[in-house]
Design an enzyme around this catalytic site. Structure first.
Site, PDB file in Angstrom:
ATOM      1  N   CYS A 216     -12.048 -13.853 -45.904  1.00  0.00           N
ATOM      2  CA  CYS A 216     -11.507 -12.900 -45.360  1.00  0.00           C
ATOM      3  C   CYS A 216     -11.012 -11.956 -46.655  1.00  0.00           C
ATOM      4  O   CYS A 216      -9.964 -12.383 -47.284  1.00  0.00           O
ATOM      5  CB  CYS A 216     -10.211 -12.800 -44.443  1.00  0.00           C
ATOM      6  SG  CYS A 216      -9.252 -11.439 -43.954  1.00  0.00           S
TER       7      CYS A 216
ATOM      8  N   MET B  40     -13.651  -4.755 -42.901  1.00  0.00           N
ATOM      9  CA  MET B  40     -13.330  -6.063 -43.378  1.00  0.00           C
ATOM     10  C   MET B  40     -13.319  -6.140 -44.829  1.00  0.00           C
ATOM     11  O   MET B  40     -14.432  -5.218 -45.292  1.00  0.00           O
ATOM     12  CB  MET B  40     -14.307  -7.039 -42.800  1.00  0.00           C
ATOM     13  CG  MET B  40     -14.167  -7.308 -41.283  1.00  0.00           C
ATOM     14  SD  MET B  40     -15.197  -6.064 -40.465  1.00  0.00           S
ATOM     15  CE  MET B  40     -16.868  -6.711 -40.764  1.00  0.00           C
TER      16      MET B  40
END
Length: 397
Positions: A104, A317
């Protein structure tokens, strides 16, 4: 019937970039969860409130979106030249599943700060004022990330005037360097696992269309928005309220994953939800972001919309931003062409919440494209610190 009591585990709830997640020091987890396995997954599922057939995660810290159903485990690094090992788990909302297949990038912004707070960084490395450079080993993808954490009076500075589209309030800027972000052999073998910067995908029910499939930051499948019936300026509701659209993108993701060598059969895509990502792109266009702010075509190089865990992301993201920057730097990819083509070392793209700039330098070595570094800025802030409680039954595998 006797029910087990709740147990409490030290934890910190962070916003990192445009995501939120629960952070743990590895040694604070119950012993059975200090190694990969069912117990660890069960704890993280229960912490976030999954699986929840209602899709709300009411009984946990998740906020019913892929951006907020995340967990991070940190420890002193076992890798030479690194300060901390960073392991990321993407927790499914409605299924009993934790996906460990990728990173992430947004929560990466909080890794250095948590490492300092948790005493995982040697005190001698932390200046009284300035920046603390934290070298991170991203254990999911076996890559190095360097975070520059602002320090004031010997402590992490979280407040500031850096604005990040998709985050309501300003905070201190954290610069991140993703070193050698492209795949170097695992899950496909190269930055472009098919050997091509553009391929033709033939997806049942969708048809034939071009795609750039790249392993950089996170495995990502880029397609032209027009080829799949969109403009590239869509907001979340335009996609997430359309079951047919979501099914189409998931089918593209599954067939692309097979072509990238990430899975052997499309049926395996259901157990690899976090990767690859699917993004659709178009040349720069003026549009109104989800906050009501106008994004002007003249202020961006292209527009990008990306899906995460089966839904259109509300912003972008961080790992997909690395993929965008990397692909934009390589002449001839669909991302590069949408941005105007040619050589470039940085790109600013429009996403549903606004804009983001990411830099990358690409070159050819022995006939192969390589990128040594991708750079972008995010911010991070502690929201809550203390203990998280879960029923003791989660310790039973």
């Amino acid at each position: 019937m006797v029910f087990s009591a709740q147990i409490k585990i030290p934890a910190t709830y962070y916003r990192g970039g445009t995501s939120k997640g629960v952070f743990f020091n590895l040694t604070d987890l119950p012993e059975a969860a200090q190694v990969p396995g069912v117990v660890r997954d069960n704890i993280l599922l229960r912490v976030l409130g999954s699986p929840d057939p209602y899709g709300k995660q009411i009984d946990g810290l998740g906020n019913a979106s892929s951006s907020t159903s995340k967990a991070v485990i940190l420890s002193r690094s076992t890798q030479a030249g690194h300060d901390v090992d960073y392991l990321f788990g993407q927790v499914s909302i409605d299924k009993p599943f934790v996906d460990w297949s990728g990173n992430c990038g947004n929560l990466t912004a909080a890794v250095g700060a948590f490492a300092i707070k948790a005493g995982l960084i040697d005190a001698a490395k932390i200046p009284q004022n300035g920046h603390c450079t934290v070298t991170i080993w991203q254990a999911n993808i076996q890559k190095t990330i360097v975070a520059h954490i602002p320090i004031t009076n010997g402590e992490v500075q979280e407040t500031g005037d850096f604005e990040l589209d998709g985050v309501t309030f300003p905070a201190a800027e954290v610069q991140l360097e993703f070193l050698d972000p492209a795949d170097d052999g695992e899950d496909g073998g190269s930055m472009f696992p098919t050997g091509n910067i553009v391929d033709e995908l033939d997806v049942p029910g969708v048809g034939k269309f071009q795609a750039t499939m790249i392993n950089a930051g996170i495995p990502t499948i880029f397609v032209n928005a027009e080829a799949v019936g969109y403009t590239g300026t869509e907001l979340q509701d335009d996609i997430n309220s359309d079951a047919k659209a979501l099914a189409m993108f998931e089918t593209i993701r599954a067939y692309g994953a097979v072509r990238m060598g990430l899975i052997n059969d499309i049926s395996e895509a259901a157990t690899r939800q976090h990767t690859p990502k699917v993004a659709f792109i178009a040349p720069a266009k003026t549009y109104t972001s989800s906050s009501g702010k106008e994004v002007k075509a003249g202020d961006i190089d292209l527009v990008v919309r990306a899906l995460s865990m089966g839904k259109l992301h509300h912003a972008m993201m961080g790992t997909a931003a690395v993929a965008i920057g990397t692909a934009a730097a390589i002449p001839g990819t669909l991302v590069n062409l949408a941005a105007g083509g040619g050589e470039r070392e940085a790109v600013r793209f429009g996403h549903p919440s606004g804009t983001l700039r990411v830099g990358a330098q690409a070159s050819q070595e022995n006939g192969q494209w390589v990128v040594k570094k991708a750079i972008m800025s995010r911010s991070a802030r502690i929201i809550m610190d203390g203990w998280v409680y879960v029923p003791g039954g989660v310790l039973t595998a």
